[in-house]
Design an enzyme around this catalytic site. Structure first.
Site, short mmCIF file in Angstrom:
data_model
loop_
_atom_site.label_atom_id
_atom_site.label_comp_id
_atom_site.label_asym_id
_atom_site.label_seq_id
_atom_site.Cartn_x
_atom_site.Cartn_y
_atom_site.Cartn_z
N THR A 102 -57.06 -5.92 39.97
CA THR A 102 -58.12 -6.56 39.61
C THR A 102 -58.03 -7.18 38.10
OG1 THR A 102 -59.19 -4.66 38.61
CG2 THR A 102 -59.70 -5.17 40.90
N GLU A 146 -61.71 -6.85 45.80
CA GLU A 146 -61.86 -5.47 46.39
C GLU A 146 -62.44 -6.03 47.68
OE1 GLU A 146 -62.55 -6.35 43.22
OE2 GLU A 146 -62.28 -4.51 41.83
N LYS A 181 -80.68 -7.53 29.15
CA LYS A 181 -82.02 -6.60 29.27
C LYS A 181 -83.02 -6.90 28.26
CE LYS A 181 -79.64 -3.68 32.52
NZ LYS A 181 -79.23 -2.21 33.00
N TRP A 211 -84.80 -8.36 33.34
CA TRP A 211 -83.33 -8.68 33.32
C TRP A 211 -83.20 -10.38 33.30
CZ3 TRP A 211 -79.93 -5.96 37.56
CH2 TRP A 211 -79.99 -4.37 37.21
#
Lengths: 547, 547
Positions: free
Chosen positions: B185, B330, B439, B444
């Protein structure tokens, strides 16, 4: 060292879980055996399958136990399938077209503990009830109202069971190597033999058939599986449709041209699958009624060779594309499909047709080979006949209970019993069943090829070719013709019709007119029975040689 | 009791075997790193991969050993892939866009024994040669001529190895649980972590992506994977193209608009896949040169959110359909694709566009869930943001060498690190990375959504949104804008541009004009670096509150 991806067993309960989660509102429409059209959704089928699983568990059904279905294609049949498979039991599809003694043999061989049946088939089960001792319960796919007419002591009501049991409880969660389904071959020689599908093989077959060059289904499709779920798993459609979120239209008991046409039009069907006889009935109906096909785009045709007239009819009169497919119970069932390669797609439509009429090419996951009697590989030249052998993760490894012994060759291939050619584009064409092919002077003659041409004669309702003993050539072909009602014909006119269309030495030594060409339980010509009927027949050419 | 189908391990050598057997003549065309277009076939690649396997075996490579590639998309790279994987070694794709110290870390962590490299990347390897002690050989993807300019002691010549070794010998035949590939990754936080694909996971990913509603490839397609093989396996195309018999066109090192356009047109490409920046370059080139796209039908776009202008450009100016996709290293990498369901296909094109711009829905084999911080499942209402978690047979179970510890939750789901919504049609939309989401007062705010709108301003070359500390609201958004060359802008005009397009309380508290918005190795905005650069920044609104 092992790969480190998630452990996610390929079990078919996940197919219905997926349909519920991502296509829960998608419709499943059935022509019920009782008559009316009924509508449900994948979410509702998921819940009802879970309720059925709990009903089966309450009856003591455990992993590996065989639970049979004797039923048409309906939403309830799908609920029964997933209800059985979701708890690791084995869904054994029974073919109602089999003779009663074959059904008895199969049920006893499988040791089925429960049978789900449609109302239609209750009389069959009543007739054999005292010969199937392993069967503890018969569940009728009906509601309490429908049960009133059921004359079968102890029979249980499907809808009552669904009501009595909740949807909660364990589902799935077992190894992918567990068996999921059982289907017996039609068994034209010897006893029927069982193919025991695993969850893994069914799941992989589902993924492969979802490929664009295979069944090519999409969430935007509306699919009518005319091919029965008891006929080689409805070619996987009861898995691939929920897997992709396609709307399912189930035809129930009515497979005639008018009934199929009605569903195609009222439900907006885009894709359908059936054997050639169904399509012939549909085309005949359409022409008689001047009907149209306003939404249908593709049909997959398998089970036997597709007559050219059907492909042309769909293509030229109705703008529907035809994909010819080949497979067998032993291949789950899809083995090959005649979708075009780039080279074939670049040809003109008449040239393409030559390939459309072949059985097609194998998708990733299927490997094919052609062999002669000595086990030598034969060339892919489109002309050389050989035994067709097949290998793959959804091809049979051994029959249930070891029947027939070791059935794979040293390379792991299964002998299909078909004789075929493979061409340079990878297209396979079945030329005969191995047991039907005529061996004349050491060379092989394809009975199917001669039959297909003979059936194109306007006077022929059906035609069959068998080999008859010949003192010089071992075998020579005889053409049997069933004439259309009111027609008369001569040997000479049929031989003249074949002239130039087949090799001269393939020309039948005789033409025999018969009242009927017998068909087996899956709609194919029953050559075993024809050979029995013709056992005293002597070729005129044989007489002349011996004379 | 187990199912009785054939034992046929899902190993990727079988993909190339299939391509050779059934699509052996199908072309693989590459723009070579040396310059010229070179042509080969799947049959030739199959033979050369076998020769390479034997070369690797001669160097002592065994099952599980890591062999790396540092290379553009070319036929030789495919030969290296299958040559490595075909003997059970692990193909570790290195991303040449990484910084040298990251490459060193990854090579050492993987303990790569051999590296295949393009000529282009020889200088990179020369620079780190003394820091990668496990590497025994470097093989340059070149012929003897090409080697003349190579300044790397001991480097081996790819074509010489291919010549020196025969094609016979063992290939495949191992368990599907063996590792096949390794990809790290990009690691914006902490060290890069390795995803160790198994043969099984790669094979299943291949079958799933071949589905009509996924990549939908056909043997009639000609495919140009612009997305690199080192970027999450070129989204599986190096497996699915040979798997289906599609012609492959490999772009080598030249991914600019003119070079991509030339290949699209000269090779008759029907399908391509790349990140949005590549398509933006292509569209710009087409408009500047009045170019056309005469064969291209579909593009799959992933890697980051697709700007609406790209979808409209392809659709309205060139008649090319765009499929938005989401995935990650992934997930092998495909997780979702925005192909329409029946309900969406029935909408008008503007309504459909709202769904085309989402990341899409999961195919069979992928399950998704949304959770809040407390692990509670959130509704699929298209509005509620939550952590996106994913599960399936080609989703990571644990990282290589156990890095990061246990990464699956109690239900077996992997946390993607993305924040997303799911709507009633099953369409997922990424709203942010979990570490980037702002936040504000317990609610959010999606930075990506504000960025996408701000980038639509004619003066903006690029835009980024980050959260800045605020004494009352915890965090408030700041918009950073990189203006187009020669432009000047004001805070007020950008805030006015956003007005009415986002909720009022999402309006950034400040707009900061910057010289550049930094991008990471995979072309995404590097917010870690932005936050570092902005660490001394104080919100004007924070000052006023604290004043």
């Amino acid at each position: 060292m092992l790969g480190l991806m998630q452990d996610w067993p390929l079990t078919v309960d996940k197919v219905l879980d997926h349909a519920k989660a991502w296509h829960g509102d998608r419709e499943v429409v059935s022509r019920s055996v009782e008559g009316p059209i009924v509508r449900t959704t994948y979410a509702a089928i998921h819940e009802r399958a879970h309720r059925l699983s709990n009903a089966l568990k309450a009856m003591g059904i455990k992993q590996g136990d065989r639970v049979a279905t004797l039923a048409w294609n309906t939403g309830r049949h799908i609920e029964a399938w997933y209800g059985i498979m979701g708890i690791g039991a084995v869904c054994h599809t029974l073919n109602p077209r089999l003779f009663a003694d074959q059904l008895v043999y199969i049920i006893n061989h499988a040791e089925d503990r429960i049978i789900f049946t449609d109302l239609t088939f209750v009389p069959i089960l009543k007739g054999i009830a005292d010969k199937i001792p392993t069967v503890e319960h018969i569940i009728v796919l009906a509601d309490a109202d429908g049960m009133k007419g059921v004359d079968l002591p102890g029979a249980l009501c499907f809808e009552t069971l669904v009501e009595q049991h909740g949807p909660e409880g364990d589902w799935g969660g077992f190894a992918e190597t567990l068996p999921a389904g059982l289907c017996y071959t039609s068994g034209t020689t010897g006893n029927p033999k069982g193919v025991l599908y695993s969850h893994r093989s069914n799941f992989l077959h589902t993924l492969v058939t979802m490929g664009t060059d295979v069944m090519g289904l999409s969430a935007t499709d509306t699919v009518l599986p005319v091919v029965p779920m008891f006929h080689a798993n409805a070619w996987g459609l009861a898995f691939s449709c929920p897997g992709v979120g396609a709307k399912l239209v189930m035809p129930g008991a009515k497979l005639d041209g008018a009934s199929v046409h009605e569903l195609l039009e009222t439900e907006g069907v885009t894709f359908s699958a059936a054997v050639p006889t169904v399509w012939q009935m549909l085309l005949t109906h359409l022409r008689e009624t001047k009907g149209t096909l306003s939404t249908l785009k593709r049909v997959v045709i398998g089970g036997s060779a597709v007559p050219e007239a059907i492909v042309r009819g769909f293509r030229d009169e109705y703008g529907v594309s035809v994909t010819h497919a080949w497979g067998m119970t032993e291949t789950s069932p899809l083995g090959t499909l005649a979708n075009p390669t780039a080279a074939i797609a670049a040809m003109d439509s008449e040239a393409q047709l030559r390939f459309t009429l072949k059985q097609g090419r194998p998708p990733l996951g299927i490997d094919l080979k052609l062999e002669d009697d000595a086990g030598k590989r034969l060339p892919h030249d489109g002309a050389t006949f050989g035994k067709l052998k097949v290998k793959g993760p959804f091809v049979v490894g051994q029959y249930f209970r070891g029947d027939g012994g070791e059935i794979l060759d040293a390379e792991g291939f299964f002998d299909t019993g078909d004789v075929a050619t493979l061409d340079g584009h990878g297209y396979m064409q079945i030329t005969d069943r191995a047991k039907d092919v005529i061996k004349s002077g050491g060379e092989w003659i394809s009975t199917i090829e001669i039959e297909n041409i003979a059936m194109g004669h306007e006077k022929a309702a059906n035609a069959a070719v068998i080999g008859a003993a010949h003192p010089k050539w071992d075998e020579r072909p005889v053409l049997l013709v069933q004439l259309r009602p009111g027609q008369s014909g001569t040997k000479e006119e049929f031989l003249a019709f074949l002239e130039g269309k087949i090799a001269k030495w393939w020309t039948p030594d005789d033409v025999v007119f018969v009242e009927d060409i017998p068909l087996g339980a899956t709609g194919k010509i029953d050559k075993k029975l024809i050979r029995e009927r013709m056992k005293d027949y002597v070729l005129p050419t044989a007489k002349s040689v011996s004379a």
